[in-house]
Scaffold this motif. Structure first.
Motif, PDB file in Angstrom:
ATOM      1  N   GLY A 157       2.715 -18.374  -3.299  1.00  0.00           N
ATOM      2  CA  GLY A 157       2.884 -16.965  -3.648  1.00  0.00           C
ATOM      3  C   GLY A 157       3.778 -16.246  -2.663  1.00  0.00           C
ATOM      4  N   ASN A 158       3.528 -14.935  -2.542  1.00  0.00           N
ATOM      5  CA  ASN A 158       4.396 -14.095  -1.721  1.00  0.00           C
ATOM      6  C   ASN A 158       3.540 -13.101  -0.936  1.00  0.00           C
ATOM      7  OD1 ASN A 158       6.180 -12.217  -0.702  1.00  0.00           O
ATOM      8  ND2 ASN A 158       7.559 -12.361  -2.469  1.00  0.00           N
ATOM      9  N   VAL A 159       3.339 -13.413   0.335  1.00  0.00           N
ATOM     10  CA  VAL A 159       2.466 -12.580   1.165  1.00  0.00           C
ATOM     11  C   VAL A 159       3.072 -11.196   1.362  1.00  0.00           C
ATOM     12  CG1 VAL A 159       1.517 -12.329   3.489  1.00  0.00           C
ATOM     13  CG2 VAL A 159       1.374 -14.535   2.316  1.00  0.00           C
ATOM     14  N   GLU A 160       4.383 -11.120   1.568  1.00  0.00           N
ATOM     15  CA  GLU A 160       5.036  -9.820   1.820  1.00  0.00           C
ATOM     16  C   GLU A 160       4.851  -8.883   0.631  1.00  0.00           C
ATOM     17  OE1 GLU A 160       6.116  -9.141   4.832  1.00  0.00           O
ATOM     18  OE2 GLU A 160       5.597 -11.218   5.357  1.00  0.00           O
ATOM     19  N   ALA A 161       5.018  -9.436  -0.577  1.00  0.00           N
ATOM     20  CA  ALA A 161       4.858  -8.611  -1.780  1.00  0.00           C
ATOM     21  C   ALA A 161       3.414  -8.137  -1.910  1.00  0.00           C
ATOM     22  CB  ALA A 161       5.282  -9.401  -3.014  1.00  0.00           C
ATOM     23  N   ALA A 162       2.478  -8.979  -1.510  1.00  0.00           N
ATOM     24  CA  ALA A 162       1.062  -8.607  -1.611  1.00  0.00           C
ATOM     25  C   ALA A 162       0.746  -7.416  -0.720  1.00  0.00           C
ATOM     26  CB  ALA A 162       0.192  -9.800  -1.244  1.00  0.00           C
ATOM     27  N   LEU A 163       1.448  -7.330   0.406  1.00  0.00           N
ATOM     28  CA  LEU A 163       1.204  -6.217   1.332  1.00  0.00           C
ATOM     29  C   LEU A 163       1.456  -4.861   0.652  1.00  0.00           C
ATOM     30  CD1 LEU A 163       2.745  -7.713   4.594  1.00  0.00           C
ATOM     31  CD2 LEU A 163       0.401  -6.886   4.347  1.00  0.00           C
ATOM     32  N   ASP A 164       2.389  -4.840  -0.302  1.00  0.00           N
ATOM     33  CA  ASP A 164       2.699  -3.582  -0.995  1.00  0.00           C
ATOM     34  C   ASP A 164       1.527  -3.073  -1.825  1.00  0.00           C
ATOM     35  OD1 ASP A 164       5.189  -3.789   0.105  1.00  0.00           O
ATOM     36  OD2 ASP A 164       6.126  -4.660  -1.689  1.00  0.00           O
ATOM     37  N   GLN A 165       0.682  -3.995  -2.302  1.00  0.00           N
ATOM     38  CA  GLN A 165      -0.451  -3.569  -3.138  1.00  0.00           C
ATOM     39  C   GLN A 165      -1.726  -3.412  -2.322  1.00  0.00           C
ATOM     40  OE1 GLN A 165      -0.969  -6.683  -6.111  1.00  0.00           O
ATOM     41  NE2 GLN A 165       1.166  -7.262  -5.795  1.00  0.00           N
ATOM     42  N   ALA A 166      -1.619  -3.536  -1.006  1.00  0.00           N
ATOM     43  CA  ALA A 166      -2.823  -3.625  -0.171  1.00  0.00           C
ATOM     44  C   ALA A 166      -3.522  -2.283  -0.009  1.00  0.00           C
ATOM     45  CB  ALA A 166      -2.448  -4.164   1.201  1.00  0.00           C
ATOM     46  N   ALA A 167      -4.850  -2.318  -0.092  1.00  0.00           N
ATOM     47  CA  ALA A 167      -5.650  -1.157   0.295  1.00  0.00           C
ATOM     48  C   ALA A 167      -6.165  -1.346   1.718  1.00  0.00           C
ATOM     49  CB  ALA A 167      -6.818  -0.980  -0.670  1.00  0.00           C
ATOM     50  N   ALA A 168      -6.248  -2.582   2.144  1.00  0.00           N
ATOM     51  CA  ALA A 168      -6.710  -2.855   3.511  1.00  0.00           C
ATOM     52  C   ALA A 168      -5.973  -4.064   4.062  1.00  0.00           C
ATOM     53  CB  ALA A 168      -8.215  -3.122   3.517  1.00  0.00           C
ATOM     54  N   VAL A 169      -5.530  -3.927   5.309  1.00  0.00           N
ATOM     55  CA  VAL A 169      -4.890  -5.041   6.007  1.00  0.00           C
ATOM     56  C   VAL A 169      -5.561  -5.146   7.373  1.00  0.00           C
ATOM     57  CG1 VAL A 169      -2.740  -5.959   6.959  1.00  0.00           C
ATOM     58  CG2 VAL A 169      -2.686  -4.597   4.847  1.00  0.00           C
ATOM     59  N   VAL A 170      -6.041  -6.333   7.700  1.00  0.00           N
ATOM     60  CA  VAL A 170      -6.683  -6.532   9.007  1.00  0.00           C
ATOM     61  C   VAL A 170      -5.972  -7.681   9.719  1.00  0.00           C
ATOM     62  CG1 VAL A 170      -8.790  -7.186  10.230  1.00  0.00           C
ATOM     63  CG2 VAL A 170      -8.933  -5.695   8.229  1.00  0.00           C
ATOM     64  N   SER A 171      -5.461  -7.403  10.902  1.00  0.00           N
ATOM     65  CA  SER A 171      -4.790  -8.435  11.709  1.00  0.00           C
ATOM     66  C   SER A 171      -5.465  -8.529  13.065  1.00  0.00           C
ATOM     67  CB  SER A 171      -3.317  -8.069  11.939  1.00  0.00           C
ATOM     68  OG  SER A 171      -2.580  -8.273  10.768  1.00  0.00           O
ATOM     69  N   ALA A 288      -8.143  -2.546  -3.235  1.00  0.00           N
ATOM     70  CA  ALA A 288      -9.201  -1.543  -3.099  1.00  0.00           C
ATOM     71  C   ALA A 288     -10.540  -2.050  -3.620  1.00  0.00           C
ATOM     72  CB  ALA A 288      -8.797  -0.265  -3.831  1.00  0.00           C
ATOM     73  N   ASP A 289     -10.502  -2.935  -4.607  1.00  0.00           N
ATOM     74  CA  ASP A 289     -11.765  -3.459  -5.158  1.00  0.00           C
ATOM     75  C   ASP A 289     -12.315  -4.619  -4.325  1.00  0.00           C
ATOM     76  OD1 ASP A 289     -10.015  -5.498  -5.747  1.00  0.00           O
ATOM     77  OD2 ASP A 289     -10.328  -5.450  -7.927  1.00  0.00           O
ATOM     78  N   GLY A 290     -11.678  -4.921  -3.195  1.00  0.00           N
ATOM     79  CA  GLY A 290     -12.184  -5.951  -2.290  1.00  0.00           C
ATOM     80  C   GLY A 290     -11.579  -7.312  -2.514  1.00  0.00           C
ATOM     81  N   ARG A 291     -10.831  -7.476  -3.608  1.00  0.00           N
ATOM     82  CA  ARG A 291     -10.260  -8.800  -3.873  1.00  0.00           C
ATOM     83  C   ARG A 291      -9.194  -9.139  -2.837  1.00  0.00           C
ATOM     84  NH1 ARG A 291      -7.172  -9.482  -7.713  1.00  0.00           N
ATOM     85  NH2 ARG A 291      -7.009  -7.241  -8.176  1.00  0.00           N
ATOM     86  N   LEU A 292      -9.255 -10.374  -2.339  1.00  0.00           N
ATOM     87  CA  LEU A 292      -8.259 -10.828  -1.372  1.00  0.00           C
ATOM     88  C   LEU A 292      -6.928 -11.027  -2.083  1.00  0.00           C
ATOM     89  CD1 LEU A 292     -10.447 -13.417   0.538  1.00  0.00           C
ATOM     90  CD2 LEU A 292      -9.390 -11.393   1.571  1.00  0.00           C
ATOM     91  N   LEU A 293      -5.886 -10.453  -1.520  1.00  0.00           N
ATOM     92  CA  LEU A 293      -4.551 -10.607  -2.096  1.00  0.00           C
ATOM     93  C   LEU A 293      -3.745 -11.648  -1.333  1.00  0.00           C
ATOM     94  CD1 LEU A 293      -3.688  -6.827  -2.583  1.00  0.00           C
ATOM     95  CD2 LEU A 293      -4.378  -8.460  -4.358  1.00  0.00           C
ATOM     96  N   ALA A 294      -3.951 -11.700  -0.023  1.00  0.00           N
ATOM     97  CA  ALA A 294      -3.128 -12.619   0.772  1.00  0.00           C
ATOM     98  C   ALA A 294      -3.789 -12.914   2.121  1.00  0.00           C
ATOM     99  CB  ALA A 294      -1.744 -12.008   1.016  1.00  0.00           C
ATOM    100  N   VAL A 295      -3.417 -14.042   2.662  1.00  0.00           N
ATOM    101  CA  VAL A 295      -3.797 -14.411   4.029  1.00  0.00           C
ATOM    102  C   VAL A 295      -2.582 -15.017   4.723  1.00  0.00           C
ATOM    103  CG1 VAL A 295      -5.104 -16.062   5.429  1.00  0.00           C
ATOM    104  CG2 VAL A 295      -6.277 -14.754   3.655  1.00  0.00           C
ATOM    105  N   LYS A 296      -2.339 -14.527   5.941  1.00  0.00           N
ATOM    106  CA  LYS A 296      -1.328 -15.157   6.788  1.00  0.00           C
ATOM    107  C   LYS A 296      -2.024 -15.592   8.067  1.00  0.00           C
ATOM    108  CE  LYS A 296       3.052 -14.359   9.132  1.00  0.00           C
ATOM    109  NZ  LYS A 296       4.202 -13.473   9.345  1.00  0.00           N
ATOM    110  N   ALA A 297      -1.783 -16.811   8.471  1.00  0.00           N
ATOM    111  CA  ALA A 297      -2.437 -17.279   9.701  1.00  0.00           C
ATOM    112  C   ALA A 297      -1.520 -18.204  10.481  1.00  0.00           C
ATOM    113  CB  ALA A 297      -3.743 -17.995   9.374  1.00  0.00           C
TER     114      ALA A 297
END
Lengths: 424, 334
Positions: A157-171, A288-297
């Motif tokens: 997939g595309n992690v960068e694109a997922a960031l655009d739809q993010a309601a929460a990002v934790v690093s 926003a509904d809690g679904r994971l969109l992306a993970v970068k590690a």
């Protein structure tokens, strides 16, 4: 339809009686008439070239039968389950504890005395004790092919694109420690020749691998080495590697006499694998509904002086980095890095206890950001039949994570009086 | 002050080596007194594989558990079963033994069918007897094997199994790393002493999807031992290294959990049967430990409102974090 009446029954373990009554004999309990005792001279220097080994004083001690060095290995002086990078007796030391010489003597105490009488000249090289130093450009190479042993990449997939739809990002950055297996039985074994067959008896998790690498090191056909696993007092991954097997085989083959070796606890700590310490940089992205969109590690594991099971540990950590959750976009990289620390290898879980600490901390942090309970965010993300994993595998059957979540939570509500309500 | 907290840890765990072939072989010899020898390279290191493999052989051959002897881990006589690692032996060696036993069973069934004059597919073996459909016959398994031997037929079987995986693409990591996965959820309850920094684990509930539990008590034992190891990983254990030298190479200085540190563990076995597993089994050896430290650290975060990003959560580290957070609150004028 036949009733399945043995599978599913809690029959007593076949080895239980001998163990609880103290009758079971482990490798260190095996005595063999006329056996020589073996001891290993280990490096006190972390990184250096062995320039000279003078065994003459040691050989003059009454009761000392032989002293072996790298020059005495009849076959290939290298072993390893994944990468053949570890010498039995080395001419280049890579950690404090590397084996330089092997003494055979009539008594264990004489063998210990002989260790002190061996003079070793080492030309020291700059040691590397952390991953960053080992990965830096221009760092001295611990092995010929450089210090980054393996890089595992999982991309989907595309992690960068997922960031655009993010309601929460934790690093966050996480670190985990080096751990010892702590099995009750330390490494031990005996060996002897039976006609032209070399017999090695030792505690092990991996007798057929032991046979393969003992044959390789000793220059024997595989069918002339017989490895017999003795009752083994725990392993947890620490007895997957070669420890005493090649020492036993070398001395028995060269001397034609039975031999025995037993590590004390200190040697077991110093000379065998540990759980990899990890550094993990991890970013979770959720809607926003809690679904994971992306993970970068980015996962860094210190495998120390030798590969052992390091590549498998880091690969498994990467494959499991999204946890038991469906994540459509992933960018995962895991680096297995040599240093001059004592080597890391397999330990119960192969990198997954490390990465579970990380991804489960992240799930709670995301839940807090989204004002959702830790239970609810997990309910919304767990793998189900039909889910696609980070490696693109569709899970079709036997996907019980949701059931374990509900069963554990229901039982916890019963036995943990303070628990309850959706705030948790 | 003592503060309570609760935390969840979930995990999945791929059974077997990652994206690599990792086969296991086994031999089964069904002897003329009705007893059985299983030859397997699978090293039992205390986790119970020889017991599990004996149960699978006994079940498949229709004999008592006590009539099966497992000879394991001797390269002179046993076939390669790969390593006792990756929680793989119940699934992979279990399948190899099942297959070897199935072949030996077929010989006995063929012999019995000839004696009874009925089709082999109507015959079953159970409790040492030959069954026709749902009814026991007067024929014992022992008699059939003796008859086979008298005719020069040996009731032997060889089996091997390699899980269906594919290599992961080196650039993208895409592929099928494992044929099946175990799953687990653990919930931990802790009490943290904010003055001493000591974390006491009060209870752990541990629900594990292991596929079929071949030996439920053994599965529970694995779960409980995994939790105790996880407590050590979360709170106590650390090999301290200075300039490449291990500073604590002894159990006097390297702290591991004792019976005093391990609370009541409530194991729950969830059996989501794996169609490719022996009798539906997967595995439990490593999964038992994997989520424990995660559940404990989440419980500590819940208790203190403070999160730790570095393991282990030693008292020193816990006290230092509490102090840092108090100072920060004072600086912020709270």
């Amino acid at each position: 339809m036949i009733e399945k009446n043995i599978v599913g029954q809690s029959v007593p373990k076949v080895d239980a009686f001998g163990k609880v009554t103290g009758q079971t004999r482990y490798a260190a309990d095996l005595d063999i008439a006329g056996a020589l005792h073996l001891k290993v001279l280990r490096s006190k220097v972390a990184h250096g070239l062995v320039k000279k080994i003078d065994t003459s004083r040691a050989l003059k001690i009454p009761g000392v039968t032989a002293v072996f060095t790298h020059a005495d290995i009849p076959g290939s002086n290298s072993y390893g389950i994944i990468v053949k990078d570890q010498p039995v007796l080395t001419n280049k030391v890579r950690f404090k504890g590397d084996a330089i010489a092997l003494v055979a003597a009539e008594e264990e105490s004489i063998a210990v005395k002989a260790l002190d009488a061996i003079a070793v000249e080492i030309e020291e090289l700059p040691p590397l004790f952390d991953i960053q130093a080992a990965m830096a450009a221009g760092a001295p190479a611990i092995h010929d092919n450089g210090n980054v042993l393996t890089v595992t990449k999982i991309k989907r997939g595309n992690v960068e694109a997922a960031l655009d739809q993010a309601a929460a990002v934790v690093s966050r950055r996480y670190t985990t420690q080096r751990v010892e297996h702590g099995y009750i039985e330390t490494e031990a074994g005996i060996a002897y020749m039976e006609n032209d067959m070399l017999i090695i008896k030792a505690g092990t998790q991996n007798p057929h691998y032991d046979r393969r690498d003992a044959a390789r090191v000793l220059g024997l056909p595989i069918n002339k080495v017989r490895v017999i696993q003795t009752a083994t007092g725990g392993g947890f991954g620490g007895k997957l590697d070669i420890s005493v097997q090649c020492f036993l085989g070398l001395a028995a083959l060269k001397l034609g006499r039975p031999v025995k070796i037993v590590y004390d606890r200190q040697e077991s700590f110093v000379a065998t694998a540990k759980r990899h310490p990890f550094i993990v940089d991890y970013t979770s992205v959720a809607a926003a509904d809690g679904r994971l969109l992306a993970v970068k590690a980015r996962i860094f594991g210190d495998t120390g002086a030798y590969a052992s099971y390091g590549p498998a540990t880091l690969t498994r950590a990467a494959v499991h980095a999204t946890g038991p959750y469906e994540v459509p976009n992933v960018d995962l990289e895991a680096f297995c890095v040599y240093t001059n620390n004592s080597f890391s290898g397999a330990m119960r879980g192969f990198g997954t206890p490390q990465i579970a600490f990380v991804f489960e901390s992240q799930m709670d942090l995301l839940a807090r950001e989204l004002k959702m309970s830790p239970l609810e965010i997990r309910r919304r993300n767990v793998l189900r039949p039909g889910s696609i994993t980070a490696t693109g595998q569709e899970l079709t059957s036997s996907v019980g994570i949701a059931k374990t979540l509900e069963a554990a939570w229901a039982r916890a509500l019963e036995v943990m009086p303070g628990l309850g309500g959706d705030c948790r | 002050m003592k503060k309570r907290g609760f935390g969840i840890g979930c995990m999945s765990y791929g059974i077997g080596n990652t994206g690599l072939p990792n086969p296991a072989g086994a031999f089964v010899d069904f002897l003329d007194d009705g007893t059985v020898i299983v030859l397997t390279g699978c090293a039992d290191i205390g986790q119970g594989s020889s017991t599990i493999l004996a149960q699978i052989a006994a079940e498949t051959l229709g004999v008592a558990f006590e009539d099966v002897v497992v000879v394991a881990g001797d390269t002179g006589v046993t076939p390669d079963a790969g390593a006792t690692s990756a929680s793989r032996q119940t699934y992979i060696s279990g399948n190899a033994v099942f297959e070897a036993a199935r072949k030996a069973r077929q010989e006995v069934i063929a012999g019995a069918a000839a004696v009874l004059g009925v089709p082999p597919e109507e015959i079953n073996l159970k409790n040492g007897r030959v069954w026709h459909g749902e009814e026991p016959t007067s024929l014992s398994i022992k008699e059939v094997i003796s008859k086979c031997r008298s005719e020069g037929i040996l009731t032997l079987g060889h089996g091997w199994f390699n899980p269906a995986t594919t290599r992961l693409d080196p650039a993208t990591g895409q592929g099928i790393p494992y044929a099946t996965y175990a799953f687990a959820t653990q919930v931990a309850e802790v009490e943290v002493d904010t003055e001493t920094g000591i974390v006491e684990v009060k209870r752990i509930v541990a629900a594990h999807d292991v596929g079929r539990a071949i030996n439920p008590q053994n599965v529970e034992g694995q779960i409980e031992s995994g939790c105790s190891m996880g407590i050590g990983y979360a709170l106590l254990e650390e090999v301290v290294v200075k300039e490449g030298e291990i500073q604590n190479p002894a159990f006097s200085t390297y702290l591991m959990p004792t019976a005093m540190d391990v609370p009541e563990v409530y194991p729950i076995i969830v059996e989501e049967l794996e169609p490719t597993g022996p009798y539906g089994a997967k595995g439990v050896g490593e999964p038992a430990l994997v989520p424990t430290a995660a559940a404990i650290t989440n419980a500590v975060a819940d208790a203190l409102g403070l999160r730790f990003y570095d393991l282990p959560l030693t008292p020193e580290r816990v006290v230092a974090e509490i102090k840092k957070s108090r100072e920060k609150k004072e600086d912020d004028g709270q």
